[in-house]
Design an enzyme around this catalytic site. Structure first.
Site, PDB file in Angstrom:
ATOM      1  N   HIS A   1      -7.047  12.100  -5.048  1.00  0.00           N
ATOM      2  CA  HIS A   1      -6.823  11.506  -6.389  1.00  0.00           C
ATOM      3  C   HIS A   1      -7.055  12.928  -7.178  1.00  0.00           C
ATOM      4  O   HIS A   1      -7.433  13.227  -8.414  1.00  0.00           O
ATOM      5  CB  HIS A   1      -8.057  10.585  -7.055  1.00  0.00           C
ATOM      6  CG  HIS A   1      -7.564   9.370  -6.452  1.00  0.00           C
ATOM      7  ND1 HIS A   1      -6.595   8.401  -7.091  1.00  0.00           N
ATOM      8  CD2 HIS A   1      -8.014   8.514  -5.283  1.00  0.00           C
ATOM      9  CE1 HIS A   1      -6.525   7.201  -6.503  1.00  0.00           C
ATOM     10  NE2 HIS A   1      -7.397   7.248  -5.148  1.00  0.00           N
TER      11      HIS A   1
ATOM     12  N   ALA B   1      -2.364   0.896   5.313  1.00  0.00           N
ATOM     13  CA  ALA B   1      -3.636   1.260   5.837  1.00  0.00           C
ATOM     14  C   ALA B   1      -3.999   2.628   5.035  1.00  0.00           C
ATOM     15  O   ALA B   1      -4.822   3.205   5.481  1.00  0.00           O
ATOM     16  CB  ALA B   1      -3.333   1.340   7.293  1.00  0.00           C
ATOM     17  N   GLY B   2      -3.004   2.959   4.253  1.00  0.00           N
ATOM     18  CA  GLY B   2      -3.228   4.380   3.498  1.00  0.00           C
ATOM     19  C   GLY B   2      -2.786   5.511   4.356  1.00  0.00           C
ATOM     20  O   GLY B   2      -3.479   6.500   4.102  1.00  0.00           O
TER      21      GLY B   2
ATOM     22  N   GLU C   1       9.597   6.343  -4.477  1.00  0.00           N
ATOM     23  CA  GLU C   1       8.382   5.547  -4.394  1.00  0.00           C
ATOM     24  C   GLU C   1       7.874   4.939  -5.654  1.00  0.00           C
ATOM     25  O   GLU C   1       7.400   3.819  -5.825  1.00  0.00           O
ATOM     26  CB  GLU C   1       7.313   6.416  -3.797  1.00  0.00           C
ATOM     27  CG  GLU C   1       5.764   5.854  -3.713  1.00  0.00           C
ATOM     28  CD  GLU C   1       5.391   5.306  -2.475  1.00  0.00           C
ATOM     29  OE1 GLU C   1       6.083   5.615  -1.370  1.00  0.00           O
ATOM     30  OE2 GLU C   1       4.634   4.292  -2.705  1.00  0.00           O
TER      31      GLU C   1
ATOM     32  N   ASP D   1       1.869  12.770  -0.107  1.00  0.00           N
ATOM     33  CA  ASP D   1       2.218  12.151   1.115  1.00  0.00           C
ATOM     34  C   ASP D   1       3.634  12.605   1.319  1.00  0.00           C
ATOM     35  O   ASP D   1       3.960  13.092   2.678  1.00  0.00           O
ATOM     36  CB  ASP D   1       2.344  10.521   0.690  1.00  0.00           C
ATOM     37  CG  ASP D   1       0.908   9.906   0.320  1.00  0.00           C
ATOM     38  OD1 ASP D   1       0.098  10.697   0.155  1.00  0.00           O
ATOM     39  OD2 ASP D   1       1.074   8.956  -0.247  1.00  0.00           O
TER      40      ASP D   1
END
Ligand code: GLA
Length: 328
Positions: A15, A99-100, A132, A144
């Protein structure tokens, strides 16, 4: 022909990306693979791991309601990467979905490389991030996609999300990185978007969180917003300290920083769950474990532990691999 894209696990720095902060993920030895042949101007995809056939014509307007719903990622990618041709193909993945571990970014990059083979690691990451956001409506950061488009075998990927500078930091081979699955989750409909908004609110008062210091936090009246800002400011510093500790072989310090990161994500940023807190506590108390934390967006997903080789038998041991690419 084939494209292949790894998933990623974030070692520290969660974050922080959407306020231009620091992150330290690594691409892992779990992949989404697309086997395909060229088509004129249509995209037709099936998947070993999800139902339905995705089919659309290049140039058709993006439909957020399209079915099957995983086709939104393909359609969003196709609408931003300036495809050179269509494709007909079959996807398969060894990345657990939801699942991250960035299964969606891996899907986006595998498809992007099949549609356009002239994309640079930076351009494919930025376009896939745009896709995304279009597909999910969630204002996610660049971590990511940029990690899995630039990753280098044996290294973690330190990213400065303000300048987009990438530094490859060797992952020592006398430590093991273990991922444990906790619960499926999706960031759609989660409080992720609220956190992005709360960080923006904090920045309206104290300026960019990337350059703010904790002494400025008193100016923020709302205590929840103040805690969110505290997390981001301290987490950016933890990323720097962690990469330095790792490079010096100081694994105890690196582990402590992971624990501090988890504590802050749970208490200041409120993106952990009771189950994740419990597992992290158990892992941190286990012999041979230097530290553990939740990884990625939170609200479920996975935890990651840094440990002496062989000390954990549950979970997946993951190793850092090369970036997404077209392989033949
Ligand atoms: C998700 C997002 C990333 C990042 C993380 C939290 O994985 O896709 O951009 O914000 O959450 O660090």
């Amino acid at each position: 022909m084939r494209t292949r894209s790894p998933g990623r696990v974030n070692l520290i720095g969660d974050h922080t990306d959407y306020t231009g902060g620091l992150v330290f993920p690594m691409a892992i030895d779990r992949w989404t693979t697309l086997e395909y042949s060229l088509a004129e101007n249509t995209v037709t995809l099936e998947s070993d791991d999800a139902n339905g056939t995705v089919h659309f014509a290049l140039g058709s307007p993006f439909d957020p309601q399209m079915k099957p719903s995983w086709g939104r990622y393909a359609a969003a990618v196709a609408s931003v990467v300036n495809p050179q041709h269509g494709v007909t193909g079959r996807l398969s993945t060894t990345i657990p979905v939801g699942a991250g571990l960035s299964s969606s970014a891996a899907l986006e990059l595998a498809i992007a490389h099949s549609l356009n083979d002239s994309l640079t690691p930076m351009s494919v990451a930025l376009l896939a991030q745009q896709a995304e956001r279009m597909a999910t409506g969630v204002p996610t950061g660049i971590m990511d996609q940029l990690c899995i488009s630039t990753a280098r075998k044996g290294h973690g990927t330190l990213i400065d999300c303000a300048s987009l500078a990438v530094t490859h930091v060797p992952i020592p081979d006398d430590i093991e990185i273990v991922v444990q699955f906790i619960a499926h989750r999706t960031l759609e409909g989660s409080e992720y978007t609220d956190r992005v908004r709360e960080c923006a609110t904090a920045e309206e008062v104290i300026g960019p969180l990337r350059s703010a210091t904790t002494t400025s936090l008193d100016a923020i009246e709302d205590s929840a917003v103040r805690r969110r800002a505290l997390h981001v400011i301290a987490e950016n510093q933890r990323v720097i300290d962690f990469t330095q500790a790792l490079s010096r072989g100081n694994y105890a310090d690196a582990g402590n920083l992971m624990q501090e990161s988890h504590h802050s994500l749970s208490h200041n940023f409120a993106v952990s769950t009771q189950e994740m807190d419990q597992v992290v506590n158990q892992l941190c108390a286990a012999p041979g474990v230097y530290g553990a934390r939740m990884t990625g967006g939170g609200f479920g997903g996975c935890v990651v532990a840094l440990c002496q080789p062989g000390s954990l038998t549950d979970g997946w041991t993951v190793v850092p691999v090369d970036a997404a690419s077209r392989i033949d």
